[in-house]
Write a protein that holds these residues in place. Structure first.
Motif, short mmCIF file in Angstrom:
data_model
loop_
_atom_site.label_atom_id
_atom_site.label_comp_id
_atom_site.label_asym_id
_atom_site.label_seq_id
_atom_site.Cartn_x
_atom_site.Cartn_y
_atom_site.Cartn_z
N LYS A 187 0.84 -1.19 0.00
CA LYS A 187 0.00 0.00 0.00
C LYS A 187 0.88 1.25 0.00
N TYR A 188 0.38 2.28 -0.66
CA TYR A 188 1.07 3.57 -0.74
C TYR A 188 0.12 4.66 -0.25
N HIS A 189 0.70 5.78 0.14
CA HIS A 189 -0.06 6.99 0.43
C HIS A 189 -0.07 7.79 -0.87
N TRP A 190 -1.26 7.98 -1.45
CA TRP A 190 -1.38 8.63 -2.75
C TRP A 190 -1.72 10.10 -2.59
N ASN B 263 10.48 21.69 -1.32
CA ASN B 263 11.57 21.73 -2.29
C ASN B 263 11.73 20.37 -2.98
N GLU B 264 11.56 19.28 -2.22
CA GLU B 264 11.63 17.94 -2.80
C GLU B 264 10.48 17.73 -3.80
N LEU B 265 9.28 18.15 -3.42
CA LEU B 265 8.14 18.01 -4.33
C LEU B 265 8.32 18.86 -5.58
N ASN B 266 8.89 20.04 -5.43
CA ASN B 266 9.17 20.88 -6.60
C ASN B 266 10.18 20.22 -7.53
N ALA B 267 11.18 19.56 -6.96
CA ALA B 267 12.17 18.84 -7.78
C ALA B 267 11.50 17.68 -8.53
N ILE B 268 10.57 16.99 -7.86
CA ILE B 268 9.83 15.90 -8.52
C ILE B 268 9.02 16.47 -9.68
N GLY B 269 8.36 17.61 -9.46
CA GLY B 269 7.58 18.25 -10.53
C GLY B 269 8.45 18.69 -11.69
N ALA B 270 9.62 19.25 -11.39
CA ALA B 270 10.53 19.69 -12.45
C ALA B 270 11.01 18.50 -13.28
N GLU B 271 11.31 17.39 -12.63
CA GLU B 271 11.73 16.18 -13.34
C GLU B 271 10.59 15.64 -14.19
N SER C 168 5.50 6.58 2.73
CA SER C 168 5.19 7.09 4.05
C SER C 168 4.26 8.30 3.94
N PHE C 169 3.52 8.56 5.01
CA PHE C 169 2.59 9.67 5.07
C PHE C 169 3.38 10.97 5.02
N LEU C 170 2.95 11.95 4.23
CA LEU C 170 3.71 13.16 3.95
C LEU C 170 3.78 14.18 5.09
N PRO C 171 2.67 14.57 5.70
CA PRO C 171 2.75 15.67 6.67
C PRO C 171 3.71 15.40 7.83
N PRO C 172 4.24 16.46 8.43
CA PRO C 172 4.01 17.85 8.07
C PRO C 172 4.81 18.24 6.83
N VAL C 173 4.28 19.15 6.06
CA VAL C 173 4.94 19.59 4.84
C VAL C 173 5.82 20.79 5.17
N SER C 174 7.10 20.53 5.29
CA SER C 174 8.07 21.58 5.60
C SER C 174 8.59 22.20 4.31
N LYS C 175 9.37 23.25 4.46
CA LYS C 175 9.97 23.90 3.29
C LYS C 175 10.88 22.91 2.56
N LEU D 12 8.86 27.13 -11.02
CA LEU D 12 7.97 26.00 -10.81
C LEU D 12 7.77 25.79 -9.32
N PHE D 13 6.51 25.64 -8.92
CA PHE D 13 6.23 25.33 -7.52
C PHE D 13 4.89 24.61 -7.39
N ALA D 14 4.77 23.87 -6.30
CA ALA D 14 3.54 23.14 -6.00
C ALA D 14 2.48 24.13 -5.51
N MET D 15 1.33 24.11 -6.16
CA MET D 15 0.22 24.98 -5.76
C MET D 15 -0.71 24.30 -4.76
N SER D 16 -0.84 22.98 -4.90
CA SER D 16 -1.75 22.26 -4.01
C SER D 16 -1.26 20.83 -3.80
N ILE D 17 -1.55 20.31 -2.62
CA ILE D 17 -1.20 18.94 -2.27
C ILE D 17 -2.46 18.32 -1.65
#
Length: 86
Positions: free
Chosen positions: A5-8, A46-54, A35-42, A68-73
């Protein structure tokens, strides 16, 4: 043995495309994490933005993303790949 199982998450991104006169573009990705994401730190943002850029680099190699930046999670829940695709 049971399927893992994954956290989607559904993550919405926005960026300016330098290859298209700086026009604003957006896209969404479904991201399975072990693993469960929160809390979402800076740092996590940055990691999520790198995933989006890739992701955009692989999906549209002609684009040149700037700002490029994440607008919503959005957390979709914990489920297997099969359950997610149902």
């Amino acid at each position: 043995m049971s399927e893992q199982k994954y956290h989607w998450y559904l993550i919405g991104y926005t960026f300016n495309d330098a290859s298209n006169n700086g026009n604003t573009r957006s896209f969404n990705i479904q991201l399975p994490l072990e693993s469960f994401l929160p809390p979402v730190s800076k740092t996590k943002l940055n990691e999520l933005n790198a995933i989006g850029a890739e992701w955009i680099k692989q999906s549209d190699p002609s684009s040149q993303p700037v700002n490029l930046f994440a607008m919503s999670i959005c957390y979709l829940g914990e489920m297997t790949q099969t359950q997610f695709n149902a």
